[in-house]
Design a protein around this motif. Structure first.
Motif, short mmCIF file in Angstrom:
data_model
loop_
_atom_site.label_atom_id
_atom_site.label_comp_id
_atom_site.label_asym_id
_atom_site.label_seq_id
_atom_site.Cartn_x
_atom_site.Cartn_y
_atom_site.Cartn_z
N LEU A 163 0.84 -1.19 0.00
CA LEU A 163 0.00 0.00 0.00
C LEU A 163 0.87 1.25 0.00
CD1 LEU A 163 -3.01 0.98 0.45
CD2 LEU A 163 -2.42 1.09 2.87
N ARG A 164 0.62 2.16 -0.95
CA ARG A 164 1.35 3.42 -1.01
C ARG A 164 0.67 4.45 -0.12
NH1 ARG A 164 0.80 1.99 -6.35
NH2 ARG A 164 -0.75 3.63 -6.66
N VAL A 165 1.44 5.11 0.71
CA VAL A 165 0.88 6.04 1.69
C VAL A 165 1.38 7.45 1.40
CG1 VAL A 165 0.65 6.59 4.14
CG2 VAL A 165 0.86 4.20 3.42
N THR A 166 0.45 8.39 1.34
CA THR A 166 0.78 9.81 1.23
C THR A 166 0.36 10.49 2.52
OG1 THR A 166 0.46 9.81 -1.17
CG2 THR A 166 0.43 11.95 -0.05
N ILE A 167 1.29 11.17 3.18
CA ILE A 167 0.98 11.86 4.44
C ILE A 167 1.17 13.36 4.22
CG2 ILE A 167 1.31 11.84 6.93
CD1 ILE A 167 2.92 9.33 6.70
N THR A 168 0.14 14.13 4.51
CA THR A 168 0.15 15.57 4.26
C THR A 168 -0.02 16.34 5.56
OG1 THR A 168 -0.86 15.22 2.08
CG2 THR A 168 -1.00 17.44 3.02
N SER A 169 0.86 17.31 5.78
CA SER A 169 0.65 18.25 6.88
C SER A 169 -0.09 19.46 6.34
CB SER A 169 1.99 18.67 7.49
OG SER A 169 2.74 19.47 6.58
N PHE A 170 -0.94 20.06 7.17
CA PHE A 170 -1.72 21.21 6.70
C PHE A 170 -2.11 22.09 7.88
CE2 PHE A 170 -4.99 18.32 8.08
CZ PHE A 170 -6.01 19.13 8.55
N GLY A 171 -2.56 23.28 7.58
CA GLY A 171 -3.05 24.20 8.59
C GLY A 171 -4.56 24.34 8.50
N TYR A 172 -5.24 24.19 9.62
CA TYR A 172 -6.70 24.30 9.62
C TYR A 172 -7.17 25.67 9.15
CZ TYR A 172 -7.76 19.83 11.85
OH TYR A 172 -7.92 18.48 12.10
N LYS A 173 -6.37 26.69 9.40
CA LYS A 173 -6.79 28.03 9.00
C LYS A 173 -6.81 28.20 7.49
CE LYS A 173 -4.07 31.49 9.80
NZ LYS A 173 -3.20 32.44 10.53
N TYR A 174 -6.20 27.23 6.76
CA TYR A 174 -6.19 27.27 5.30
C TYR A 174 -7.09 26.20 4.69
CZ TYR A 174 -2.09 30.05 6.42
OH TYR A 174 -1.25 31.00 6.95
N GLY A 175 -7.82 25.48 5.52
CA GLY A 175 -8.77 24.49 5.02
C GLY A 175 -8.25 23.06 5.10
N ILE A 176 -9.19 22.14 5.28
CA ILE A 176 -8.86 20.71 5.39
C ILE A 176 -8.70 20.11 3.99
CG2 ILE A 176 -9.74 18.46 6.15
CD1 ILE A 176 -11.24 19.90 8.37
N PRO A 177 -7.68 19.29 3.75
CA PRO A 177 -7.55 18.61 2.45
C PRO A 177 -8.79 17.77 2.16
CG PRO A 177 -5.54 18.37 3.74
CD PRO A 177 -6.56 18.96 4.66
N SER A 178 -9.34 17.91 0.99
CA SER A 178 -10.60 17.24 0.68
C SER A 178 -10.41 15.79 0.25
CB SER A 178 -11.34 17.99 -0.43
OG SER A 178 -10.58 17.99 -1.63
N ASP A 179 -9.17 15.38 -0.02
CA ASP A 179 -8.94 14.06 -0.56
C ASP A 179 -8.34 13.08 0.45
OD1 ASP A 179 -6.63 15.52 -0.45
OD2 ASP A 179 -5.78 14.76 -2.31
N CYS A 180 -8.39 13.41 1.76
CA CYS A 180 -7.75 12.55 2.75
C CYS A 180 -8.68 11.40 3.15
CB CYS A 180 -7.32 13.34 3.98
SG CYS A 180 -8.66 14.19 4.83
N ASP A 181 -8.08 10.23 3.43
CA ASP A 181 -8.82 9.08 3.95
C ASP A 181 -8.85 9.08 5.47
OD1 ASP A 181 -9.28 7.70 1.36
OD2 ASP A 181 -7.10 7.57 1.34
N LEU A 182 -7.74 9.48 6.08
CA LEU A 182 -7.64 9.54 7.54
C LEU A 182 -7.16 10.94 7.93
CD1 LEU A 182 -5.84 6.12 8.26
CD2 LEU A 182 -8.28 6.63 8.51
N LEU A 183 -7.78 11.52 8.94
CA LEU A 183 -7.47 12.89 9.35
C LEU A 183 -7.19 12.92 10.85
CD1 LEU A 183 -7.45 16.00 8.75
CD2 LEU A 183 -9.90 15.97 9.26
N PHE A 184 -6.07 13.57 11.22
CA PHE A 184 -5.69 13.67 12.63
C PHE A 184 -5.37 15.13 12.98
CE2 PHE A 184 -4.57 9.41 11.20
CZ PHE A 184 -5.28 8.63 12.11
#
Length: 294
Positions: A163-184
């Motif tokens: 399984l290929r895994v993509t892990i993205t860091s982001f800032g809530y003030k700029y919006g949640i990534p719409s394509d994520c399967d798991l969100l923490f």
């Protein structure tokens, strides 16, 4: 033969996606009427040239022919032809800005009302989006970032079937990534933003990482999260999922989420998973509002 159907909202980056697929060796056809998809597959299979990877762009530019897509996909399934759907999207305001900058007319706009056309198209594609294997929101992506995402999903598989895994860091003030399967959400961790010497730095800097990782709560959280992923990922793979999108967010996406993503990537690579890391908002300015930017 591997078939990728590229679709999504007009202005969301399908042209760049097709160029990226061409660079990966895909034979690409733009704006193919869905009714001809089955015939096209037959031609590829009968060709003297060994065509292993095909990408077809199908979208609302096909007009009334686009309505045949659902039946065409059913026909491919009945014929034993496997395919993947890549769906590209972006927010209304970003799409509107792109259309204004390009001075183009939206295919569904009436009387020049681009926003109405965008919203009509989004509704028309709702069911297709739900069937997509890969969804990419290009609102905050550069062409280079989109190309890397395409490469991570559709390059020749060198993962040994893992399984290929993509892990993205982001800032809530700029919006949640719409394509994520798991969100923490890691906004409960100590915030380096309030340390003047750490504020201009990012989670890629050792001093920031040490600050985030030092408290016992961070170690406990990482241990539980790693245990959860170690449990979940084999089941996702057993269900036939080829890629998993994990997103980790803090307030501004510069400090805590970056540190945690780096730690998770290190752990999963040790477990043998191919991992791609994306720090979506790390380039945002360190100065923020009174609530902090990270």
């Amino acid at each position: 033969m591997r078939m990728v159907i590229v679709t999504g909202l007009s202005g969301a980056g399908k042209t760049q996606a097709v160029r990226a697929l061409e660079d990966l060796g895909f034979f690409c056809v733009d704006n193919l009427p869905p009714r001809l998809m089955g015939k096209f597959v037959e031609l590829c299979l009968a060709s003297r040239r060994e065509i292993k990877n095909v990408a077809l762009v199908v979208d609302i530019r096909g007009g009334e022919f686009f309505d045949d897509l659902s039946d065409a996909l059913t026909g491919l399934q009945q014929g034993g032809i496997k395919y993947e759907i890549l769906f590209l999207e972006a927010s209304d305001d970003v799409l509107l800005r792109r259309y204004k900058e390009a001075r183009r007319v939206h295919p569904l706009s009436q009387g020049g009302d681009v926003l109405a056309g965008i919203r009509q198209e989004r509704e028309k594609l709702r069911e297709l989006r739900g069937r997509a294997d890969v969804k990419v929101d290009t609102s905050r992506l550069s062409p280079a970032q989109l190309k890397e995402i395409i490469r991570s999903h559709f390059a020749v598989d060198e993962s040994g079937g893992r399984l290929r895994v993509t892990i993205t860091s982001f800032g809530y003030k700029y919006g949640i990534p719409s394509d994520c399967d798991l969100l923490f959400d890691v906004r409960f961790l100590p915030n380096p933003h309030y340390q003047p010497d750490l504020r201009p730095l990012t989670g890629n800097d050792r001093t920031v990482a040490d600050y985030v990782l030092a408290p016992a709560v961070t170690g406990q959280f990482l241990h539980k999260l790693q245990d959860l992923l170690q449990f979940l990922l084999p089941y996702y793979q057993a269900e036939g999922k080829s890629g998993l999108q994990i997103a980790v967010g803090c307030t501004g996406g510069r400090h805590r989420s970056v540190t945690i993503v780096n730690e998770l990537a290190r752990f999963l690579r040790q477990q043998g998973y191919p991992v791609q890391v994306q720090h979506r908002d790390i380039g945002q300015p360190a100065e923020g509002d009174v609530c902090g930017s990270s």
